[in-house]
Motif scaffolding. Structure first.
Motif, mmCIF file in Angstrom:
data_model
loop_
_atom_site.group_PDB
_atom_site.id
_atom_site.type_symbol
_atom_site.label_atom_id
_atom_site.label_comp_id
_atom_site.label_asym_id
_atom_site.label_seq_id
_atom_site.Cartn_x
_atom_site.Cartn_y
_atom_site.Cartn_z
ATOM 1 N N MET A 105 -22.239 -38.884 10.361
ATOM 2 C CA MET A 105 -22.791 -40.231 10.311
ATOM 3 C C MET A 105 -24.295 -40.225 10.031
ATOM 4 O O MET A 105 -24.775 -40.904 9.124
ATOM 5 C CB MET A 105 -22.508 -40.933 11.641
ATOM 6 C CG MET A 105 -23.058 -42.336 11.764
ATOM 7 S SD MET A 105 -22.615 -43.051 13.357
ATOM 8 C CE MET A 105 -23.575 -42.010 14.466
ATOM 9 N N LYS A 106 -25.047 -39.433 10.787
ATOM 10 C CA LYS A 106 -26.503 -39.425 10.622
ATOM 11 C C LYS A 106 -26.903 -38.841 9.274
ATOM 12 O O LYS A 106 -27.821 -39.341 8.607
ATOM 13 C CB LYS A 106 -27.173 -38.650 11.752
ATOM 14 C CG LYS A 106 -28.702 -38.772 11.738
ATOM 15 C CD LYS A 106 -29.344 -38.033 12.870
ATOM 16 C CE LYS A 106 -30.847 -38.323 12.886
ATOM 17 N NZ LYS A 106 -31.481 -38.160 11.570
ATOM 18 N N PRO A 129 -38.921 -42.647 15.237
ATOM 19 C CA PRO A 129 -38.026 -42.653 16.408
ATOM 20 C C PRO A 129 -37.025 -43.803 16.401
ATOM 21 O O PRO A 129 -35.878 -43.631 16.815
ATOM 22 C CB PRO A 129 -38.986 -42.750 17.596
ATOM 23 C CG PRO A 129 -40.287 -42.204 17.081
ATOM 24 C CD PRO A 129 -40.344 -42.616 15.641
ATOM 25 N N PHE A 130 -37.441 -44.986 15.939
ATOM 26 C CA PHE A 130 -36.520 -46.113 15.918
ATOM 27 C C PHE A 130 -35.387 -45.853 14.927
ATOM 28 O O PHE A 130 -34.218 -46.147 15.207
ATOM 29 C CB PHE A 130 -37.262 -47.397 15.549
ATOM 30 C CG PHE A 130 -36.379 -48.612 15.530
ATOM 31 C CD1 PHE A 130 -35.924 -49.188 16.715
ATOM 32 C CD2 PHE A 130 -35.977 -49.173 14.327
ATOM 33 C CE1 PHE A 130 -35.108 -50.308 16.694
ATOM 34 C CE2 PHE A 130 -35.153 -50.295 14.304
ATOM 35 C CZ PHE A 130 -34.724 -50.853 15.486
ATOM 36 N N TYR A 131 -35.719 -45.299 13.762
ATOM 37 C CA TYR A 131 -34.678 -44.965 12.791
ATOM 38 C C TYR A 131 -33.725 -43.916 13.357
ATOM 39 O O TYR A 131 -32.500 -44.012 13.162
ATOM 40 C CB TYR A 131 -35.302 -44.439 11.497
ATOM 41 C CG TYR A 131 -34.281 -43.758 10.604
ATOM 42 C CD1 TYR A 131 -33.418 -44.509 9.819
ATOM 43 C CD2 TYR A 131 -34.154 -42.366 10.589
ATOM 44 C CE1 TYR A 131 -32.459 -43.892 9.022
ATOM 45 C CE2 TYR A 131 -33.204 -41.745 9.798
ATOM 46 C CZ TYR A 131 -32.358 -42.510 9.015
ATOM 47 O OH TYR A 131 -31.408 -41.910 8.249
ATOM 48 N N GLN A 132 -34.251 -42.922 14.030
ATOM 49 C CA GLN A 132 -33.403 -41.858 14.578
ATOM 50 C C GLN A 132 -32.405 -42.421 15.594
ATOM 51 O O GLN A 132 -31.239 -42.012 15.628
ATOM 52 C CB GLN A 132 -34.278 -40.777 15.220
ATOM 53 C CG GLN A 132 -35.085 -39.997 14.200
ATOM 54 C CD GLN A 132 -36.051 -39.013 14.826
ATOM 55 O OE1 GLN A 132 -36.138 -38.918 16.048
ATOM 56 N NE2 GLN A 132 -36.785 -38.289 13.999
ATOM 57 N N SER A 133 -32.829 -43.382 16.400
ATOM 58 C CA SER A 133 -31.905 -44.021 17.351
ATOM 59 C C SER A 133 -30.883 -44.871 16.616
ATOM 60 O O SER A 133 -29.695 -44.863 16.936
ATOM 61 C CB SER A 133 -32.690 -44.884 18.346
ATOM 62 O OG SER A 133 -33.570 -44.092 19.110
ATOM 63 N N LEU A 134 -31.355 -45.615 15.609
ATOM 64 C CA LEU A 134 -30.466 -46.482 14.849
ATOM 65 C C LEU A 134 -29.400 -45.674 14.121
ATOM 66 O O LEU A 134 -28.209 -45.995 14.175
ATOM 67 C CB LEU A 134 -31.278 -47.293 13.836
ATOM 68 C CG LEU A 134 -30.482 -48.130 12.832
ATOM 69 C CD1 LEU A 134 -29.801 -49.287 13.535
ATOM 70 C CD2 LEU A 134 -31.404 -48.640 11.721
ATOM 71 N N SER A 135 -29.802 -44.593 13.453
ATOM 72 C CA SER A 135 -28.873 -43.824 12.633
ATOM 73 C C SER A 135 -27.893 -43.019 13.465
ATOM 74 O O SER A 135 -26.837 -42.623 12.972
ATOM 75 C CB SER A 135 -29.653 -42.863 11.714
ATOM 76 O OG SER A 135 -30.416 -41.951 12.480
ATOM 77 N N ALA A 136 -28.238 -42.772 14.732
ATOM 78 C CA ALA A 136 -27.373 -41.930 15.568
ATOM 79 C C ALA A 136 -26.447 -42.720 16.471
ATOM 80 O O ALA A 136 -25.389 -42.208 16.861
ATOM 81 C CB ALA A 136 -28.221 -40.984 16.422
ATOM 82 N N GLY A 137 -26.796 -43.962 16.804
ATOM 83 C CA GLY A 137 -25.980 -44.603 17.817
ATOM 84 C C GLY A 137 -25.817 -46.103 17.749
ATOM 85 O O GLY A 137 -25.231 -46.691 18.653
ATOM 86 N N PHE A 138 -26.283 -46.756 16.679
ATOM 87 C CA PHE A 138 -26.132 -48.205 16.625
ATOM 88 C C PHE A 138 -24.659 -48.573 16.466
ATOM 89 O O PHE A 138 -23.937 -47.952 15.698
ATOM 90 C CB PHE A 138 -26.955 -48.776 15.466
ATOM 91 C CG PHE A 138 -26.885 -50.274 15.357
ATOM 92 C CD1 PHE A 138 -27.589 -51.081 16.226
ATOM 93 C CD2 PHE A 138 -26.106 -50.865 14.386
ATOM 94 C CE1 PHE A 138 -27.522 -52.455 16.126
ATOM 95 C CE2 PHE A 138 -26.024 -52.238 14.271
ATOM 96 C CZ PHE A 138 -26.746 -53.049 15.147
ATOM 97 N N ALA A 139 -24.228 -49.576 17.197
ATOM 98 C CA ALA A 139 -22.825 -49.986 17.150
ATOM 99 C C ALA A 139 -22.423 -50.355 15.725
ATOM 100 O O ALA A 139 -23.069 -51.183 15.077
ATOM 101 C CB ALA A 139 -22.599 -51.175 18.087
ATOM 102 N N ALA A 146 -18.911 -44.603 7.030
ATOM 103 C CA ALA A 146 -17.641 -44.243 6.404
ATOM 104 C C ALA A 146 -17.461 -45.008 5.098
ATOM 105 O O ALA A 146 -17.008 -44.454 4.083
ATOM 106 C CB ALA A 146 -16.483 -44.529 7.356
ATOM 107 N N MET A 147 -17.844 -46.281 5.105
ATOM 108 C CA MET A 147 -17.758 -47.086 3.892
ATOM 109 C C MET A 147 -18.745 -46.582 2.838
ATOM 110 O O MET A 147 -18.439 -46.516 1.642
ATOM 111 C CB MET A 147 -18.045 -48.545 4.231
ATOM 112 C CG MET A 147 -17.098 -49.142 5.267
ATOM 113 S SD MET A 147 -15.496 -49.540 4.583
ATOM 114 C CE MET A 147 -15.813 -51.186 3.975
ATOM 115 N N GLU A 148 -19.959 -46.235 3.291
ATOM 116 C CA GLU A 148 -20.963 -45.706 2.361
ATOM 117 C C GLU A 148 -20.456 -44.413 1.704
ATOM 118 O O GLU A 148 -20.594 -44.210 0.502
ATOM 119 C CB GLU A 148 -22.277 -45.436 3.098
ATOM 120 C CG GLU A 148 -23.134 -46.657 3.320
ATOM 121 C CD GLU A 148 -23.989 -46.997 2.097
ATOM 122 O OE1 GLU A 148 -23.947 -46.241 1.104
ATOM 123 O OE2 GLU A 148 -24.692 -48.026 2.147
#
Length: 470
Positions: A105-106, A129-139, A146-148
């Motif tokens: 995913m990341k 840091p905000f991107y790293q959190s978003l790319s690793a765990g955003f709902a 998977a679509m990408e």
């Protein structure tokens, strides 16, 4: 009594049969999406279809999002990652090929950033840091990625068939909702709301964030708020030109799923919760005008002796138990089953015990009040009138064991028939609600699938269409 679990009697004769070989042989079929609730066999179904399609001449890539890594093991690959790996051992007369990969995913998110930003801006985003959190765990990120990845594979045009194993979400509908959800997040009100306090700055901005977002309060907000706002501001500034691209690609992939070359397979087991989820997905696909090929019903139990009902099997087991207990009592030569009173005409062989597909049934001549069992075979007529000897009085050690085993097998068969009846009722509820949906039944295997041979066996069952009638 005829078997109530036969295909002709369980409601499946009223719905179309799902034929999967014509689907995977059709060069117009470019994408197959296996979807459904968690734990119903989506990964195994996707892998088995990929193997079968490759061995029938297609160039296939299987994309799985299963963290258990069973796909890699069954295909003989040490590990799967975000790069398609070729699978060795594919047979068949055609020039088919099979590749497999597991979604990272990341890494997929990183690839998007690297592809749509210059080197300096990409580095600023990836280290944020905000991107790293978003790319690793955003709902919804996993489903969106998977679509990408599906869009990326389709654009490469290296394979003529892509088989997708959808994420093990709490709801199968998340796969369809994720692109819109994440796209709305990246270029919608949420980002604007996060940017507002950064633009306002100072104590007013901090107050706005605490009140409007309820994300930071008290001491936590004082300690982390300033850095958080800086990270968000840096992230949004770097990603500003990319937000529209996320929504554009999400919309393009969504349309790809609606295209005629795509086929959805809803996978379920004959259990209430799994088929309820399958029914929701069928209805959603219809509402979104997405092409549904049919329902794959996994792990269906069968019996080669379905004509022997659970009630008759239990009754026969009870009679065997009763006959065994009475016959073992000393001095009961006049009771049923005694050698001394058995007529010459009853000297017959005991009936056979049949085991098929893990289900055992025994046909006996046991009736209430009389019992003919392996321990009650008649002696020769010349001995019928003779006085019992010490040898005659000795118990037959083998006979009680045979009777006990036979009774146990009959009870197992009765339990299996109850399982079949429950599965039949569950299937019938679904087919009653959705008689237009084609169904393929896949017989349950006695063990897990660990290699290509096991995947081929699953492929054979998948393409058989229906369980054989008893």
């Amino acid at each position: 009594m005829t078997g109530s679990v036969n295909a002709a009697a369980n409601g499946l004769d009223s719905v179309p049969v799902l034929h999967l070989d014509p689907l995977i042989d059709d060069l117009g079929t470019r994408i197959i999406v296996c979807c459904g609730a968690g734990g119903v066999g989506k990964t195994t179904t996707a892998a088995a279809l990929g193997v079968r399609a490759a061995e029938r001449g297609r160039k296939v890539v299987v994309l799985t999002i299963d963290p258990a890594r069973r796909l890699a093991q069954s295909m003989g690959i040490d590990s799967l990652d975000n790069v398609p790996r070729e699978v060795d051992g594919i047979k068949g007369s055609g020039a088919g090929q099979l590749h497999a990969m597991m979604l990272d995913m990341k890494r997929t998110f990183d690839e998007i950033v690297e592809a749509h930003a210059d080197a300096e801006r990409a580095r600023a985003i990836l280290e944020n840091p905000f991107y790293q959190s978003l790319s690793a765990g955003f709902a919804g990120t996993q489903e969106y990625m998977a679509m990408e990845k599906l869009g990326q594979l389709q654009a490469r045009d290296e394979w003529d068939l892509i088989v997708v194993d959808t994420p093990p979400s709490r709801s199968a509908l998340d796969f369809l909702d994720a692109p819109k959800r994440l796209g709305s997040f990246l270029d919608g009100k949420f980002i604007k709301l996060l940017m507002a306090p950064a633009k306002m700055g100072g104590r007013a901005g901090m107050k706005f964030l605490n009140v409007g977002m309820s994300m930071m309060t008290g001491t936590l907000g004082k300690l982390l708020g300033g850095q958080f706002l800086k990270d968000v501001q840096t992230f949004v500034a770097a990603m500003d030109t990319m937000f529209g691209g996320f929504r554009t690609r999400a919309d393009a992939t969504y349309k790809l799923l609606q295209a005629p070359g795509t086929a959805f397979l809803v996978v379920a087991t004959p259990e209430r919760d799994a088929l309820r989820e399958a029914a929701y997905f069928v209805e959603r696909l219809a509402a979104e005008e997405m092409p549904l090929a049919g329902l794959v019903l996994n792990r269906v139990h069968g019996s080669g002796a379905a004509r022997l009902s659970a009630e008759r099997a239990r009754a026969a087991a009870e009679n065997l138990d009763e006959g065994r207990i009475v016959d073992q009592e000393a001095g009961k030569t006049g009771v049923r089953g005694s050698r001394a009173t058995a007529p010459e005409s009853s000297d017959t062989e005991p009936s056979d015990t049949t085991t098929a597909a893990g289900t055992t049934s025994t046909t006996t001549s046991t009736t209430v009040g009389t019992s003919t069992t392996p321990s009650t075979a008649a002696a020769p007529s010349s001995h019928a009138e003779a006085a019992p000897t010490a040898d005659d009085d000795a118990p037959d050690d083998d006979a009680p064991d045979i009777q006990q085993l036979t009774a146990g097998l009959l009870r197992l068969h009765a339990e299996r028939m109850q399982v079949l009846a429950r599965e039949q009722r569950t299937r019938d509820r679904f087919t009653t609600l959705h008689p237009e949906v084609a169904v393929a039944e896949v017989a349950a295997l006695p063990g897990d699938v660990h290699d290509l041979a096991g995947l081929r066996a699953i492929g054979d069952r998948l393409t058989a269409g229906r369980m054989p009638s008893a």
